[in-house]
Design a protein around this motif. Sequence first.
Motif, PDB file in Angstrom:
ATOM      1  N   GLY A 239      12.270   6.319  12.818  1.00 29.97           N
ATOM      2  CA  GLY A 239      13.228   6.084  11.674  1.00 29.97           C
ATOM      3  C   GLY A 239      13.727   4.588  11.843  1.00 29.97           C
ATOM      4  N   PHE A 240      14.955   4.231  11.081  1.00 28.20           N
ATOM      5  CA  PHE A 240      15.316   2.936  11.184  1.00 28.20           C
ATOM      6  C   PHE A 240      15.943   2.490  12.438  1.00 28.20           C
ATOM      7  N   GLY A 241      16.302   3.235  13.358  1.00 27.86           N
ATOM      8  CA  GLY A 241      16.392   2.917  14.703  1.00 27.86           C
ATOM      9  C   GLY A 241      15.252   2.042  15.483  1.00 27.86           C
TER      10      GLY A 241
ATOM     11  N   MET B 197      23.812   1.381   2.339  1.00 23.94           N
ATOM     12  CA  MET B 197      24.235   0.063   2.046  1.00 23.94           C
ATOM     13  C   MET B 197      24.757  -0.624   3.166  1.00 23.94           C
ATOM     14  N   PHE B 198      24.989  -0.120   4.338  1.00 25.69           N
ATOM     15  CA  PHE B 198      25.378  -0.731   5.634  1.00 25.69           C
ATOM     16  C   PHE B 198      24.023  -1.783   6.203  1.00 25.69           C
ATOM     17  N   GLU B 199      22.859  -0.975   6.163  1.00 25.91           N
ATOM     18  CA  GLU B 199      21.655  -1.801   6.459  1.00 25.91           C
ATOM     19  C   GLU B 199      20.401  -1.045   5.997  1.00 25.91           C
ATOM     20  N   HIS B 200      19.588  -1.718   5.499  1.00 28.02           N
ATOM     21  CA  HIS B 200      18.239  -1.008   5.193  1.00 28.02           C
ATOM     22  C   HIS B 200      17.043  -1.940   5.186  1.00 28.02           C
ATOM     23  N   ILE B 201      15.657  -1.572   5.149  1.00 26.21           N
ATOM     24  CA  ILE B 201      14.791  -2.154   4.997  1.00 26.21           C
ATOM     25  C   ILE B 201      14.747  -2.782   3.567  1.00 26.21           C
ATOM     26  N   PRO B 202      14.480  -3.963   3.296  1.00 27.63           N
ATOM     27  CA  PRO B 202      14.481  -4.605   2.041  1.00 27.63           C
ATOM     28  C   PRO B 202      13.052  -4.100   1.014  1.00 27.63           C
TER      29      PRO B 202
ATOM     30  N   GLU C 245       0.958  -1.296  -0.037  1.00 35.45           N
ATOM     31  CA  GLU C 245      -0.031  -0.003  -0.028  1.00 35.45           C
ATOM     32  C   GLU C 245       0.841   1.330  -0.094  1.00 35.45           C
ATOM     33  N   ILE C 246       2.165   0.978   0.165  1.00 31.30           N
ATOM     34  CA  ILE C 246       2.924   2.263   0.426  1.00 31.30           C
ATOM     35  C   ILE C 246       4.135   2.101  -0.420  1.00 31.30           C
ATOM     36  N   VAL C 247       4.946   3.152  -0.772  1.00 31.41           N
ATOM     37  CA  VAL C 247       6.235   3.400  -1.232  1.00 31.41           C
ATOM     38  C   VAL C 247       7.126   3.836  -0.006  1.00 31.41           C
ATOM     39  N   LEU C 248       8.124   3.217   0.278  1.00 28.62           N
ATOM     40  CA  LEU C 248       8.950   3.725   1.518  1.00 28.62           C
ATOM     41  C   LEU C 248      10.039   3.952   0.927  1.00 28.62           C
ATOM     42  N   ILE C 249      10.650   5.266   1.326  1.00 29.56           N
ATOM     43  CA  ILE C 249      11.417   6.103   0.840  1.00 29.56           C
ATOM     44  C   ILE C 249      12.711   6.458   1.890  1.00 29.56           C
ATOM     45  N   ASP C 250      13.753   5.807   1.660  1.00 26.58           N
ATOM     46  CA  ASP C 250      14.819   6.078   2.637  1.00 26.58           C
ATOM     47  C   ASP C 250      15.544   7.229   2.323  1.00 26.58           C
ATOM     48  N   VAL C 251      15.686   8.234   3.058  1.00 28.16           N
ATOM     49  CA  VAL C 251      16.491   9.636   2.951  1.00 28.16           C
ATOM     50  C   VAL C 251      17.564   9.685   3.357  1.00 28.16           C
TER      51      VAL C 251
ATOM     52  N   LYS D 272      12.164  -5.604  13.583  1.00 23.30           N
ATOM     53  CA  LYS D 272      11.665  -5.870  12.316  1.00 23.30           C
ATOM     54  C   LYS D 272      12.691  -6.329  11.370  1.00 23.30           C
ATOM     55  N   PRO D 273      12.546  -7.049  10.385  1.00 22.85           N
ATOM     56  CA  PRO D 273      13.568  -7.563   9.470  1.00 22.85           C
ATOM     57  C   PRO D 273      14.165  -6.483   8.768  1.00 22.85           C
ATOM     58  N   TYR D 274      15.567  -6.751   8.388  1.00 21.79           N
ATOM     59  CA  TYR D 274      16.284  -5.765   7.750  1.00 21.79           C
ATOM     60  C   TYR D 274      17.471  -6.383   6.934  1.00 21.79           C
ATOM     61  N   MET D 275      18.011  -5.509   6.007  1.00 18.10           N
ATOM     62  CA  MET D 275      19.170  -6.291   5.293  1.00 18.10           C
ATOM     63  C   MET D 275      20.158  -5.591   6.107  1.00 18.10           C
ATOM     64  N   GLY D 276      21.297  -6.366   6.519  1.00 22.32           N
ATOM     65  CA  GLY D 276      22.553  -5.725   7.419  1.00 22.32           C
ATOM     66  C   GLY D 276      23.440  -6.230   6.652  1.00 22.32           C
ATOM     67  N   THR D 277      24.726  -5.976   7.330  1.00 23.87           N
ATOM     68  CA  THR D 277      25.917  -6.379   6.944  1.00 23.87           C
ATOM     69  C   THR D 277      26.609  -7.338   7.706  1.00 23.87           C
ATOM     70  N   ASN D 278      27.137  -8.712   7.287  1.00 18.60           N
ATOM     71  CA  ASN D 278      27.745  -9.323   8.084  1.00 18.60           C
ATOM     72  C   ASN D 278      29.335  -8.879   8.318  1.00 18.60           C
ATOM     73  N   MET D 279      29.592  -8.595   9.481  1.00 22.35           N
ATOM     74  CA  MET D 279      30.867  -7.995   9.899  1.00 22.35           C
ATOM     75  C   MET D 279      31.828  -8.741   9.562  1.00 22.35           C
ATOM     76  N   ALA D 280      31.835 -10.095   9.683  1.00 19.56           N
ATOM     77  CA  ALA D 280      32.943 -10.776   9.257  1.00 19.56           C
ATOM     78  C   ALA D 280      33.276 -11.168   7.853  1.00 19.56           C
ATOM     79  N   THR D 281      32.258 -11.013   7.104  1.00 21.25           N
ATOM     80  CA  THR D 281      32.657 -11.222   5.646  1.00 21.25           C
ATOM     81  C   THR D 281      32.287 -10.037   4.959  1.00 21.25           C
TER      82      THR D 281
END
Length: 124
Positions: free
Chosen positions: A99-101, A40-45, A27-33, A108-117
Amino acid sequence: MKTEEVGRSTLETWTVDEVQAAYSKGEIVLIDVRTPQEYMFEHIPGALLLPMAFLECASLPGQSDKRIVFHCGSGVRSEKVARKCIEEGFARIAHMEGGFGAWKGANKPYMGTNMATGAPQMVK
């Protein structure tokens, strides 16, 4: 959802639960500002990246099919962007409170960065 009348326009402040429910239904378009680095480090898919520094409200699509909801790291930048869009003629616009915090804080689910790889990974 909280609403604030700004002249003839309405500024909506959505909770993370409201955003997740509407987003999952398409129902919405989610825009990350936030900045590209933050995204790139982490975001909502599926959230679109449109950094605050490059945003031109006049270039945004209408909201006849889907509502626009902005979000940032804490809710400060997204509120500024929403208010700017109201100043430029939007009748109704929304942003995500906290916000994202707040999104991460609510688990809530999000795309993060694996710090090891350094590889992206879903975090639930």
